[in-house]
Design an enzyme around this catalytic site. Structure first.
Site, mmCIF file in Angstrom:
data_model
loop_
_atom_site.group_PDB
_atom_site.id
_atom_site.type_symbol
_atom_site.label_atom_id
_atom_site.label_comp_id
_atom_site.label_asym_id
_atom_site.label_seq_id
_atom_site.Cartn_x
_atom_site.Cartn_y
_atom_site.Cartn_z
ATOM 1 N N HIS A 60 -32.338 -92.157 5.767
ATOM 2 C CA HIS A 60 -31.521 -92.567 7.720
ATOM 3 C C HIS A 60 -30.814 -92.539 7.209
ATOM 4 C CE1 HIS A 60 -31.997 -94.489 11.027
ATOM 5 N NE2 HIS A 60 -31.027 -93.944 11.740
ATOM 6 N N ASN A 94 -30.657 -85.961 15.616
ATOM 7 C CA ASN A 94 -29.780 -85.762 16.331
ATOM 8 C C ASN A 94 -28.104 -85.240 15.765
ATOM 9 O OD1 ASN A 94 -28.603 -88.166 14.739
ATOM 10 N ND2 ASN A 94 -27.597 -89.444 15.931
ATOM 11 N N ASP A 152 -34.081 -90.900 16.339
ATOM 12 C CA ASP A 152 -33.588 -91.466 15.748
ATOM 13 C C ASP A 152 -31.850 -91.510 16.850
ATOM 14 O OD1 ASP A 152 -32.394 -93.938 14.280
ATOM 15 O OD2 ASP A 152 -30.516 -92.374 14.107
ATOM 16 N N HIS A 179 -36.264 -96.029 16.364
ATOM 17 C CA HIS A 179 -35.495 -96.711 17.187
ATOM 18 C C HIS A 179 -35.769 -97.779 17.810
ATOM 19 C CE1 HIS A 179 -30.973 -96.741 17.634
ATOM 20 N NE2 HIS A 179 -31.178 -96.784 19.433
ATOM 21 N N HIS A 232 -34.077 -99.361 10.902
ATOM 22 C CA HIS A 232 -32.690 -99.921 10.955
ATOM 23 C C HIS A 232 -32.953 -101.739 11.669
ATOM 24 C CE1 HIS A 232 -32.027 -97.974 14.975
ATOM 25 N NE2 HIS A 232 -31.930 -97.120 14.267
ATOM 26 N N ASN A 278 -24.923 -98.976 15.974
ATOM 27 C CA ASN A 278 -26.655 -99.407 17.124
ATOM 28 C C ASN A 278 -27.924 -99.233 15.925
ATOM 29 O OD1 ASN A 278 -27.776 -99.998 19.166
ATOM 30 N ND2 ASN A 278 -27.817 -97.901 19.644
ATOM 31 N N ASP A 305 -28.121 -95.407 7.085
ATOM 32 C CA ASP A 305 -28.266 -95.185 8.388
ATOM 33 C C ASP A 305 -26.598 -94.800 8.124
ATOM 34 O OD1 ASP A 305 -27.782 -94.486 10.523
ATOM 35 O OD2 ASP A 305 -28.228 -96.867 11.912
ATOM 36 N N HIS A 309 -18.415 -90.364 11.933
ATOM 37 C CA HIS A 309 -17.423 -90.788 13.452
ATOM 38 C C HIS A 309 -15.753 -90.545 12.867
ATOM 39 C CE1 HIS A 309 -21.240 -90.861 15.426
ATOM 40 N NE2 HIS A 309 -20.957 -92.546 15.542
#
Ligand code: DOR
Length: 428
Positions: A60, A94, A152, A179, A232, A278, A305, A309
């Protein structure tokens, strides 16, 4: 072509094997283990005092390429992976555009091959544009190299679409990674619903937003016979639902991420955007349930995960900050903390990071067996280090663990017998 790792503690979570021996690598594969193996012409990698384990398999990960290369590229993400002892990653769909087309799967694989670090396995979108409306292409995606399906970051809210997706996925024997978030329940929420959110004046996401969807997807897995993997997991209710489903024989597996067994929503105090993700960090009781779920096998896999960013997406008011934190370079040490605390055995911890995720996606990884690819991590279990966000290999810096003193450090990582990471200033 030939390399010998000498004197390490070979630890194979798949079999429980645990012994000090040399390990010979030939043509990218584990050629043998034992004492006094022929060294002629071989590069020697000294591993005295180190644990030698299968490279971690992180199913992930968000690599952000194509489209958001200012956050991470496949090359920087793969560099972060191997620095964390991770030799195989599955990367989520994504991206921008999302991976709903075999051309994107091919692109990701090409970029990963050019980087030449970790193995990178694309996850294909469940629905076109991740919009949750129309089923995306699965057959050609599998042919192109996609290893699983997931939207996801966004749940498929339309239960009928999710049902058809699972039926179609089953035909291609692809696992659906879900998710689990009921978007109606989570609407407007910025952190876990509870006393801390109330004190901070932030709108909350109730734990039920996860549990409701976990239960829906389990019902759909039963209806369709598809393989379901819950991403997750963060709540006691979600974990209880998976536990019950497994008892009934449903084809469901589950994962959690280190932040859910390390932190609680207390970490958000001070409006800490690096504690925003999240699903959100939950209560102390949820955190305890996550650890219990790992200990009793309800949760099969630990995955990071890893969600890089840029500062520009994070350094805004809490409610508007992007969700997600870095994970690849800290997941091993954070997991080993559970072993040091006596909550998991070393074998349980490492199995959740290696052989279980590899088996889940059918990847050729996660074992120390002769003939297996020489994807390995050399780990100093006792070494302490301080997480310095500026020193991470990822292109982004968004970790809540900056300044934390962790125990357990990756000294070297091999992929297909090549040393793709070696810690600087290795004084051995
Ligand atoms: O925190 C998260 N970050 N959760 C997700 O579901 C998506 C991810 C991202 O892509 O940043």
């Amino acid at each position: 072509m030939k390399l010998i790792i000498t004197g390490g503690r070979l630890f194979d979570p798949a079999t429980g094997r645990d012994e000090v021996a040399d390990l010979l690598v030939e043509d990218g594969r584990i050629a043998g283990t034992g004492r006094g193996l022929p060294r002629a012409g071989a590069r020697v990698l000294a591993a005295e005092g180190l644990l030698v384990v299968p490279g971690l398999v992180d199913i992930h990960v968000h690599l952000r390429e194509p489209g958001q290369e200012y956050k991470e590229t496949i090359a920087t993400g793969a560099a972060a992976a191997v620095a964390g002892g991770v030799t195989s990653v599955a990367c989520m769909a994504n991206t921008v555009p999302p991976n709903d087309d075999p051309a994107i799967t091919e692109f990701i694989r090409k970029q990963a091959a050019a980087a030449g670090l970790a193995r990178v396995y694309p996850v294909a979108a469940v629905t076109r544009r991740l919009e949750g409306q129309e089923i995306a292409e699965y057959g050609y995606q599998r042919e192109a190299g996609a290893v699983a399906l997931s939207d996801d970051g966004r749940p498929v809210m339309d239960s009928e679409v999710q049902r058809r997706a699972m039926e179609y996925a089953r035909a291609f024997d692809l696992v659906v990674i879900s998710h689990c978030e009921d978007l109606a329940l989570s609407r407007g929420g910025a952190m876990n619903e509870g006393p801390v959110a109330t004190e901070l004046g932030l709108a909350g996401v109730p734990a039920a937003a996860e549990e409701v969807m976990v239960r829906r997807d389990i019902a759909l897995a039963e209806l369709t016979g598809a393989r379901l993997h819950i991403a997750h997991l963060s709540t006691a209710g979600g974990i209880a639902a998976v536990r019950e489903a497994k008892r009934r024989g449903v084809r469901v597996t589950a994962e959690t991420a280190p932040h859910y067994f390390t932190l609680t929503d207390e970490a958000v105090r001070g409006y800490n955007v690096n504690a925003k993700m999240n699903p959100p960090l939950r209560s102390a009781a949820d955190r305890e349930a996550v650890i219990e779920g790992l200990a009793d096998g309800t949760i099969d896999v630990i995955a990071s995960d890893h969600a890089p960013h840029h500062e520009d997406d994070k350094r805004v008011e809490f409610a508007r900050a992007a969700n997600g934190i870095l994970g690849l370079e800290t997941e091993l040490a954070l997991t080993l903390a559970l072993v040091r605390a006596g909550r998991l055995t070393l074998r349980q911890a490492l199995a959740a990071l290696t052989v279980r995720p590899a088996e889940l996606l059918g990847l050729p990884a996660g074992r120390l067996a002769e003939g297996a690819p020489a994807d390995l991590a050399l780990v100093d279990l006792d070494a302490e280090w301080v997480v310095d966000p500026a020193a991470l290999r990822s292109r982004s810096r968004n970790t809540p663990f900056g300044g934390w003193r962790l125990t357990g450090r990756v000294e070297a990582t091999l992929v297909e017998g090549r040393v793709v990471y070696e810690r600087e200033r290795r004084g051995r």
